[in-house]
Design an enzyme around this catalytic site. Structure first.
Site, short mmCIF file in Angstrom:
data_model
loop_
_atom_site.label_atom_id
_atom_site.label_comp_id
_atom_site.label_asym_id
_atom_site.label_seq_id
_atom_site.Cartn_x
_atom_site.Cartn_y
_atom_site.Cartn_z
N PRO A 90 0.82 -1.20 0.00
CG PRO A 90 -0.53 -1.45 1.86
CD PRO A 90 0.64 -2.02 1.18
CD GLU A 91 3.83 2.58 -3.73
OE1 GLU A 91 3.96 3.69 -4.29
OE2 GLU A 91 4.33 1.54 -4.17
CE LYS A 98 4.88 4.84 1.05
NZ LYS A 98 6.14 4.09 0.98
NE ARG A 157 4.24 -9.81 2.83
CZ ARG A 157 4.40 -9.47 1.58
NH1 ARG A 157 5.62 -9.28 1.10
NH2 ARG A 157 3.38 -9.32 0.79
NE ARG A 171 17.53 14.93 1.15
CZ ARG A 171 16.93 14.01 1.89
NH1 ARG A 171 17.06 12.76 1.57
NH2 ARG A 171 16.22 14.36 2.92
NE ARG A 173 12.13 -0.40 -1.75
CZ ARG A 173 12.73 0.06 -0.66
NH1 ARG A 173 13.99 0.44 -0.72
NH2 ARG A 173 12.11 0.13 0.49
#
Length: 317
Positions: free
Chosen positions: A2-3, A61, A140, A189, A299
């Site tokens: 879910p985002e 989120k 999970r 950044r 990921r």
DNA sequence: CCGGACTCCTGGTTGC
DNA sequence: TGCAACCAGGAGTCCG
């Protein structure tokens, strides 16, 4: 996973059922789902029991349901009950929900059988739906529920967020999100763009799927240094982020299953519309060359190696 | 400030 | 058929 869009579908689905509802019973089936709650499960149950919910809110989120008032015995025996009863006092606590990787919030009939993976069950009496169960189901257990204090945000008057959400940046659909501040931070950044998109303290709500989708749409490589992104390219990226989130939001809203009163964290995926995520081996919808998948940040990163190349800064030799 | 490694976790899938 | 290894990663922490 879910985002922002999926979480917002849950928020919108919960709103009519929980707003104004009173908690009649709380069952914690698995204490690991309280990892973000600062205290034992007994404390969670005590603080939630008898609570009346306000309208659910979201940042990034994170989702939370402010507790309007509390009718259970106060945990502080010294506090006079009448003082905490001021009818218009703003909520000071909230039920915080994070879905993690696999969390779902299901609205169920009180007599419906429990899903095998239900970790927490909250029985409520809703002004609109009557007696229903709010089940937190999470395979999970990366998700969690917690009771947390609401704290005033530094930049917007009369706005508060749970203390554990304080470090989370505003999301790109937040009316107070500052585009210019975001661009300035990007320029300062020294990191890759996908890292930055996934950094919830810089911009929130974006996860692996929509990061890959927005980068694909913007033709930007995931490891393009943020400081080398031109302002127009950064603007394009932010616009594509909003587009992809908005599109998912719209589709998630329509796939909402009202018959089951099923507020499902995974229902919002517009899997038919994915251009990059999970499409390794498939032709890039733009140029026809295969989408590739690389390990990045522990990921998968899915992208078109032709459309999305690391570009040198304009000033470089 | 940055990035990498590690932790949490388990059902479904894959491979032998 | 049976079992073990593998995989998915959001978020926090720690370390160099």
């Amino acid at each position: 996973m879910p985002e922002l869009p999926e979480v917002d579908v849950v928020r919108a689905g919960l709103a009519p059922a929980v707003t104004g509802a009173t908690v009649t019973a709380v069952t914690v089936f698995d204490e690991r789902s309280l990892k973000r709650h600062a205290g034992p499960s007994e404390d969670f149950v005590a603080r939630l029991s008898g609570a009346t919910f306000d309208e659910p809110r979201r940042r990034g989120k994170f989702l939370w349901i402010p507790i309007r008032e509390h009718q259970a015995e106060t945990t502080d025996p010294e506090a006079p009950a009448s003082e905490a009863r001021a009818s218009e006092s703003p909520a000071s606590e909230a039920l915080v929900i994070h879905l993690g990787m696999s969390g779902q919030v299901l609205l169920r009939d009180p007599d419906a059988p429990l899903d095998r993976l239900t970790r927490i069950g909250i029985a409520i009496n809703s002004p609109v739906f009557g007696r229903v169960r709010v089940d937190f189901v999470d395979q999970r257990i990366f998700g969690s529920m917690a009771i947390d204090d609401l704290v005033q945000t530094p930049d917007v008057p009369d706005e508060s967020v749970p203390s554990q959400v304080g470090h989370i940046a505003r999301d790109p659909l937040d009316p107070y999100f500052s585009d210019t501040a975001f661009f300035a931070k990007l320029a300062r950044r020294n990191t890759g763009i996908k890292r930055a998109l996934l950094d919830q303290t810089l911009i929130s709500g974006i996860g692996n799927i929509y990061a890959d989708e927005a980068l694909w749409a913007s033709r930007i490589h995931y490891d393009q240094p943020t400081s080398t992104l031109s302002r127009p390219r950064a603007k394009t990226l932010l616009a594509e982020v909003r587009l992809v989130l908005g599109k998912a939001l719209a589709e998630g809203g329509t796939s909402f299953d009202a018959q089951y009163l099923n507020v499902n964290g995974e229902s919002g995926y517009f899997s038919h519309s994915l251009n990059a995520y999970g499409q390794q081996g498939q032709p890039c919808p733009r140029c026809g060359r295969p989408i590739v998948r690389e390990q990045f940040m522990n990921r998968g990163s899915h992208f078109c190696a032709y459309c999305q190349k690391v570009r040198r800064a304009a000033s470089a030799s």
